[in-house]
Structures are given as structure tokens and as C-alpha cells.
Design a protein around this motif. Structure first.
Motif, mmCIF file in Angstrom:
data_model
loop_
_atom_site.group_PDB
_atom_site.id
_atom_site.type_symbol
_atom_site.label_atom_id
_atom_site.label_comp_id
_atom_site.label_asym_id
_atom_site.label_seq_id
_atom_site.Cartn_x
_atom_site.Cartn_y
_atom_site.Cartn_z
ATOM 1 N N ASP A 7 -1.999 2.075 2.848
ATOM 2 C CA ASP A 7 -0.886 2.805 3.469
ATOM 3 C C ASP A 7 0.130 3.223 2.412
ATOM 4 O O ASP A 7 0.666 4.330 2.459
ATOM 5 C CB ASP A 7 -0.205 1.931 4.524
ATOM 6 N N ASP A 8 0.396 2.314 1.451
ATOM 7 C CA ASP A 8 1.382 2.638 0.404
ATOM 8 C C ASP A 8 0.893 3.791 -0.463
ATOM 9 O O ASP A 8 1.646 4.708 -0.788
ATOM 10 C CB ASP A 8 1.626 1.425 -0.516
ATOM 11 N N ALA A 9 -0.380 3.717 -0.847
ATOM 12 C CA ALA A 9 -0.921 4.770 -1.717
ATOM 13 C C ALA A 9 -0.876 6.111 -0.988
ATOM 14 O O ALA A 9 -0.503 7.140 -1.561
ATOM 15 C CB ALA A 9 -2.355 4.437 -2.106
ATOM 16 N N TYR A 10 -1.225 6.079 0.293
ATOM 17 C CA TYR A 10 -1.234 7.320 1.066
ATOM 18 C C TYR A 10 0.181 7.901 1.156
ATOM 19 O O TYR A 10 0.392 9.099 0.904
ATOM 20 C CB TYR A 10 -1.802 7.054 2.469
ATOM 21 N N ALA A 11 1.140 7.033 1.482
ATOM 22 C CA ALA A 11 2.523 7.509 1.627
ATOM 23 C C ALA A 11 3.001 8.143 0.317
ATOM 24 O O ALA A 11 3.621 9.219 0.318
ATOM 25 C CB ALA A 11 3.425 6.347 2.019
ATOM 26 N N ALA A 12 2.662 7.510 -0.812
ATOM 27 C CA ALA A 12 3.090 8.060 -2.112
ATOM 28 C C ALA A 12 2.468 9.432 -2.347
ATOM 29 O O ALA A 12 3.115 10.345 -2.866
ATOM 30 C CB ALA A 12 2.688 7.097 -3.231
#
Ligand code: COA
Ligand code: AMP
Length: 684
Positions: A7-12
Motif C-alpha cells: 500500500d505504501d509503495a502504491y501510494a508513493a
């Protein structure tokens, strides 16, 4: 659900695409560094329309093949295995190192250059699943030319259409393919027939001779050449070509895919974005980190999955790719995939649900898998990737149980959603933590939990949304049109080959340039998982192959007695769906199905054959403007296949004559209650 590194990688990636992707670009070798990772642009069409567009890695120059092959050799990995060819249909196996691959690709690239192929020219590839095919594709890319690979299951007419549309200068082919247990399928009639039909005449045809069925008389005067002969001569004189870098936005390849009309769409893959996006996805989603890791993609080089994960991605990572010439069953049996997993110590397997349904039919108790699993032979497998069509929850659950029992720790079934346009999974589940984005952490991280029936969560850079017919986002859990925000992630296309107008018309116009239309329908649930339920347009998925109903209808109406037909998909227990026709005539001539299938085989190929038809006048509903309501017919057929004959389908208020819907329902009921239809229904 607690946040996960995916989720973090996607948001970035969505928050700041330029920052995210410039980090990724650093993992490749550029002949000229890009000035930035990403730029928003505007394109103006001849029709006067302007639309928002985007470009990846402007100013950059790259050689994909340098990154796939030479840099690994230069780094001292020349002896590592690049390709394992496993061909149960010829009882052959071959292991090819990076150094050997470099030698063969550079030599063929030299030959292609001598035969007149230049940077930007198109080379059409019509090849079976043999190492020469990969060498041909990589050699084309090495000299900066563009390849257009055509799947072996397409007819001479389809091939001719693609030769013309791509303007191919040279064809790379072989004397035969080997169609599963059916044996050799000579390519000569197909290739010569297509060149004859096409108004574009490639100047050379290189033929890879196979002993199983030779190309009898190579006609030099017509430009036909004996591929192995050329290689031998070139090697003896040391002929080779170096890598030719191209601009990030230059084409690496064209892949033809079915549109809603009979004319295929030439999706153009750009060099820079493709290399960067694939390099990330193969590590992060597919867990192929580098030397020693083995990816087995049981697809075909003719499909986009094959382009990405049989050819380019595993080589970009410096891993090993398994090139498989065979079928999931019948070559020789339903153990083939599992034998390959064990024998070649495969870490990730990528296939289509259809293939697993075929295996399940032959081996319903999974005796083959269980046996190898019990003996510890499947321990290297970390994930099973499924794509190409919807995976029904029962198949995901069954394989998840098998993986948990017999494969690596945390081994997972990963349904991932794809298209020819996207070039890599738009959704899926990552097996490496987000720290792996810098390739500093190569440990496997438990992926997000699977949800059978869902294709996972969006992959970096794919801004997946669900909207209504007016383009307004709809609430979580509700069905709608699946679209993507601009920019499309780097592996995604930015246009169609020499047809910007059609690109705009097919993908952007429907939502006024705000969203990219994927043609799929489904929903995003409360946890952010994407569920792809069906196509929203007139395309059907048959055995994970995408077919145009318009093209099938065109073939059907070449029959002198038929002026009107509507094609939709009918559920099939193995292939998901197969084509089915509603034909507006009173009396079907004898052997009509056979006749129609002969026409479809000739104009499209055997993969598009009809599973059945209903012939009756007045059963094809239309709008007042004359548009065929295939979706309504599809619903009636689906309802009928489940015995729900009375259920009303949906249709728009602009329908010309509602009574036609009633007639179609009656015809479907009669079809499923007697003869062929009754037999089909019994199997569903
Ligand atoms: N070259 C020539 N003909 C081909 C072909 C090829 N590469 N691929 C398929 N065909 C022919 C088949 O021989 C068959 O011909 P027939 O009607 O004369 O028997 C016809 O096209 C239909 O083929 P297919 O739809 O594949 O059905 P099948 O019954 O031969 O095989 C499966 C069934 C399940 C084994 C097969 O469809 C399969 O392996 N599917 C997986 C697909 C896949 O991996 N897709 C990946 C996309 S990501
Ligand atoms: P193709 O361009 O031939 O790769 O086909 C792409 C289409 O296949 C998509 O638009 C979907 O309709 C379908 N598809 C691919 N992957 C999936 C998936 N995991 N689940 C459901 N449908 C899929």
C-alpha cells in the motif's frame, strides 16, 4: 485491514510519479540519461481534438537488449543460465547461457542489418516456442528495429492483415509449429499465403528449419532464406551487430490485439517505460530477483504475457526463463507443468486459469501435484500467478491449499489483472517488501492476504478507479466501468501504431480524456482489492485469448445465406467462454456450424471457432440507431445456461423493439432444452 508495504509503495507511485519512477530508472543502464522521469503533454489530433497525454523518461536513450543480455555478461554472469527450453512435443531440452545468447543475438542482429533492416523498421515474427524465436525477437530489438509477434494460432488472412498494418520489412518464421499432441503444423502455406494476400511485401523471409517438418523449397528469388545457413555463414566471418540505443519513446514492439471492430489494434510499446516498469514488476510482484531465480511463464510469445514474462522481464533481472513448447495436458499428460517445476527448480509459475482447468479435468484429485509435493520436489515454488481471464474462487482456493501444503513458506496464488495495453499487471500482490524498490532488500515478505475472486490490489503506477457511464467515481463495492487515471504506468502504451485518432477514440473519448477506458467491468471492495468481473465491451475472452466479436461476425456473414449475426460468449467449463452466434435466418442449412467454423478458421484462426449458434429470424435486438445489443444477448444466454429462462436481461431505453428480447429468450430456452444446447448445458 492494516496497511501493508504494498500500500505504501502504491501510494508513493501515485502521489509523485516522477519521483517514484526516477528512482526505478536508476536500476537500468541508459546510453543517455533521461532529463526527467515523466512529463505531462498534450497531443493534437488531425480532427482538431487535443487531449492530455504523458511521456516517460524524456530525453533518455536506452537499449533494452543491452540491459537484458550484455550488461549481465559484462558483470561476469555470462555463464549463468538465461533460457531453459523444455519441449515435450519434440522430446528436447536445451540450456542457453547469457554468453551464448549474446553471441547468437548479436550474430542474427548482424544478419538482419545486412538484409536491410534499420532502426525503426518493423520485423514480423511468426514463430513457435523455440529458442530461435527469442533470439529473433531480441536481435530485432538489438538493432533498434520494432518487432510485431503474431500468435501461431492465427490464420493466413490475420497474418496478412498484420503484415500490412505493421509494414513489416522482414518476416522471421519457422518451417513448422508443433500443436500439442497433434504434431507438426507446417507454416509454409500460412506464411506464403499471407505474403500473397498482403499489399505490403516483406523483402526477406528467414525460415528456421525444423526436422519435424521442413520448408521444402526455400525460394531465394522470392527473398526466402535458410536461417541456420545464414547463422553459420555469419559466424564463420564474425558478423555481429552492436546494440543500437533508441529514444525512450521509440517503439520496442507492436502487439496486435482485438478491438471491437474486425481490425486489430496495434498497441505500441515504448522502449524506456517498458524496461523500467518490467524491471520493477518482475522483482517486486514476481519475486525474480536475479541470478538463480527461475520464472516459468506458460503462455505463448504471441501474447503480451509472453512478451513480458517469457522474454524481457526475467532477462532484465538476470534470472532464468523457462521456454515451454507444449500444452498443459496431452504433452504427454497433466503432470507436465509440475515436472517442469521440479526439474528446473522453478520459483514462480505464471499461467492462465484455463490451463489449470484443463489440468483439473484430467487429474481431478491432483495426484500428480501431490506426488511431486510429497517427495519434496515443489519446494522452490514461491508463487503461482494467474491472469488472462477471471479466476473462479474454486481454482484459486484449490491451488492455494496445494501450495501451502507442498511449496515454499508463504507460497501464494496471485491473480493479477493485465492487458495488451498495460504491458504488466495492473493489479496483483507483491511478494517483496517496498524496501525492495531500491533493490536493497531481497527477502520475501508475506504478501497481502489473497481474496479468491479478486485480482489483488493496484500495482505501482496504475491508478485504478471504478466509474459510472458518466465517468463519475462510484462507491466502494459497487460495480462499474474500470478505468485508469492518467498517466498510465510506464509499461502501458501511450498510443496505437500510426493511429493516434483510434487511440483517442478507443480509450480516451468515452470519458472525455479524463480516464483511460480498460473495457473491463468490476468493482473495488472496502479493502481496496480489485475484482474484474467481465468485459464491458464487445470483446470475449476465450481460453485467456482476447477475441473480437465483430471480427467473428464478419466471418459468419461471408456465408451467402446470412446477412445478420451477433456473436457473444457462452460459458464453457474449460475455456471460460467460447464464441456463440445468434443468426437471423429461418432455416439453418445442413452442417452450418461446420461451414461457419471453416470460414472463421480461414479469416481469424482456429482459436475463434464457434461453440454453437441459434438461427431464427427477429432475435437480434438493436437500438433505434441500429447498434446491436450484444450485452443483452449475452445476458439472455448466460441466464439460459443456468436454466433461468424467464429472467429479464437489461437493455437500454433506446431499444428499437422490445419484442425482439422476448423472441431471443424463447429461442435460447428452446436451444438449451433440446439437441446440442441441452448437451452444452449439461456440461456447465
Ligand atoms: N498454433 C496453431 N494452432 C493453435 C495454436 C497455435 N499456437 N494454439 C491453438 N491452436 C489451435 C488448436 O490446435 C485448436 O485447433 P482445433 O480446433 O483444430 O483442435 C484451436 O486452435 C483452439 O485451441 P485452444 O483454444 O487452445 O483449445 P485446445 O482445446 O486446443 O486447448 C487448452 C485447450 C486449455 C489446453 C489450451 O487452450 C491452453 O493451453 N490454454 C491456456 C492458454 C494460455 O496459456 N493463455 C495465456 C494467455 S496469458
Ligand atoms: P489481453 O489484452 O489479450 O491480455 O487481454 C486483456 C483482458 O483479459 C483484460 O482486459 C481482461 O478482460 C482479461 N483479464 C486479464 N487478466 C485478468 C484477470 N486477472 N481477471 C479477469 N480478467 C482478466
Amino acid at each position: 485491514m492494516a496497511p501493508h508495504p504494498q500500500d505504501d509503495a502504491y501510494a508513493a507511485s501515485i502521489k509523485d510519479p516522477a519521483k517514484f519512477w526516477s528512482r526505478q530508472a536508476k536500476h537500468l543502464i541508459w546510453h543517455k540519461e533521461p532529463t526527467s522521469a515523466f512529463q505531462r503533454t498534450t497531443r493534437k489530433l488531425k480532427s482538431g481534438v487535443s487531449h492530455d497525454s504523458w511521456t516517460w523518461f524524456p530525453g533518455g536513450e536506452i537499449s533494452t537488449t543491452y540491459n537484458c543480455i550484455d550488461r549481465h555478461v559484462e558483470a561476469g554472469h555470462g555463464n549463468n543460465r538465461a533460457i531453459i527450453w523444455d519441449s515435450p512435443v519434440t522430446k528436447s531440452k536445451e540450456k542457453i547461457s547469457y554468453a551464448q545468447l549474446q553471441e547468437d543475438v548479436a550474430t542474427l542482429a548482424g544478419i538482419l542489418r545486412e538484409e536491410g533492416v534499420k532502426k525503426g523498421d518493423t520485423v514480423l515474427v511468426y514463430m513457435p516456442m523455440i529458442p530461435a524465436a527469442l533470439i529473433g525477437i531480441l536481435a530485432t530489438a538489438r538493432i533498434g528495429a520494432i518487432h510485431a509477434v503474431v500468435f501461431g494460432g492465427f490464420s493466413a488472412a490475420s497474418l496478412a492483415q498484420r503484415i500490412e498494418a505493421s509494414g513489416a520489412k522482414v518476416i522471421l518464421t519457422a518451417s513448422c509449429g508443433i500443436e500439442g499432441a497433434k504434431g507438426p503444423l507446417p507454416y509454409q502455406p500460412m506464411v506464403r499465403g499471407s505474403v500473397e494476400k498482403s499489399s505490403v511485401k516483406p523483402s526477406k523471409v528467414l525460415v528456421w528449419q525444423r526436422e519435424e517438418s521442413r520448408w521444402d523449397d526455400i525460394q531465394e528469388e522470392k527473398g526466402e532464406r535458410h536461417w541456420q545457413g545464414l547463422m553459420k555463414a555469419a559466424k564463420s566471418k564474425g558478423l555481429k551487430a552492436e546494440n543500437v540505443p533508441v529514444k525512450s519513446s521509440d517503439g520496442l514492439y507492436i502487439i496486435y490485439t482485438s478491438g471491437t471492430t474486425g481490425l486489430p489494434k496495434g498497441v505500441l510499446r515504448e522502449a524506456g517505460g517498458h524496461a523500467v516498469g518490467l524491471n520493477l514488476s518482475v522483482r517486486y510482484l514476481f519475486g525474480i530477483r536475479g541470478p538463480g531465480d527461475v520464472l516459468f511463464t506458460a503462455s505463448d510469445i504471441g501474447w503480451v504475457v509472453g512478451h513480458s514474462y517469457i522474454i524481457y522481464a526475467p532477462l532484465l533481472a538476470g534470472g532464468t526463463t523457462v521456454l515451454f513448447e507444449g500444452k498443459p495436458v496431452g504433452t504427454p499428460d497433466a503432470d507436465t507443468f509440475w515436472r517442469i517445476l521440479e526439474e528446473h527448480k522453478v520459483n514462480s509459475l505464471f499461467t492462465a486459469p484455463t490451463a489449470l482447468r484443463a489440468v483439473r479435468k484430467e487429474d481431478p484429485e491432483n495426484k500428480f501435484f501431490e506426488k511431486r509435493g510429497r517427495n519434496g520436489g515443489l519446494k522452490n515454488l514461491r508463487a503461482l500467478y494467474l491472469a488472462g481471464e477471471r479466476s473462479e474462487p474454486s481454482i484459486v482456493t484449490m491451488y492455494q491449499e496445494l501450495l501451502s501444503k507442498h511449496c515454499a513458506k508463504n507460497a501464494t496464488v496471485i491473480d493479477n489483472w493485465w492487458s495488451s495495453e498495460s504491458g504488466s499487471p495492473m493489479t496483483g500482490l507483491a511478494v517483496l517488501p517496498s524496501t525492495a524498490l531500491d533493490f536493497t532488500d531481497h527477502t520475501f515478505h508475506p504478501p497481502l492476504p489473497i481474496k479468491p475472486g479478486s485480482a489483488g490490489k493496484p500495482s505501482p503506477g496504475f491508478d485504478v478507479r471504478v466509474v459510472d457511464d458518466d465517468g463519475k467515481e462510484i462507491q466502494k463495492g459497487s460495480m462499474g466501468n474500470i478505468v485508469l487515471g492518467i498517466p498510465f504506468a510506464p509499461t502501458g502504451f501511450t498510443t496505437l501504431w500510426q493511429d493516434e485518432e483510434r487511440f483517442y477514440r478507443s480509450y480516451l473519448k468515452r470519458f472525455d480524456g479524463k480516464w483511460i477506458d480498460t473495457g473491463d467491468a468490476g468493482m473495488i471492495d472496502e479493502d481496496g482489492y480489485v475484482h474484474i468481473m467481465s468485459r464491458a465491451d464487445d470483446i470475449i475472452n476465450v481460453a485467456a485469448h482476447r477475441l473480437s466479436t465483430g471480427a467473428i461476425e464478419q466471418a459468419i456473414t461471408t456465408h451467402p445465406a446470412i446477412t445478420e449475426a451477433a456473436c457473444v460468449g457462452i460459458p464453457d467449463p474449460m475455456k471460460g467462454h467460447v464464441p456463440f452466434a445468434f443468426i437471423a435466418i429461418a432455416d439453418a442449412p445442413k452442417d452450418l456450424l461446420k461451414d461457419l467454423n471453416a470460414r472463421i478458421r480461414e479469416s481469424i484462426g482456429p482459436i475463434a471457432s464457434l461453440g454453437g449458434f441459434i438461427a431464427s429470424p427477429g432475435i437480434i435486438p438493436k437500438t433505434r440507431s441500429g447498434k446491436t445489443l450484444r450485452r443483452t444477448l449475452r445476458e439472455i444466454l448466460e441466464n439460459g445456461s443456468q436454466g433461468e429462462f424467464e429472467k429479464d436481461p437489461s437493455y437500454p431505453s433506446t431499444i428499437e423493439d422490445v419484442a425482439v428480447v422476448g423472441k431471443a429468450k424463447e429461442a435460447v430456452k428452446a436451444y438449451f432444452e433440446t439437441g446440442e444446447g441441452k448437451k452444452i448445458k449439461a456440461k456447465l
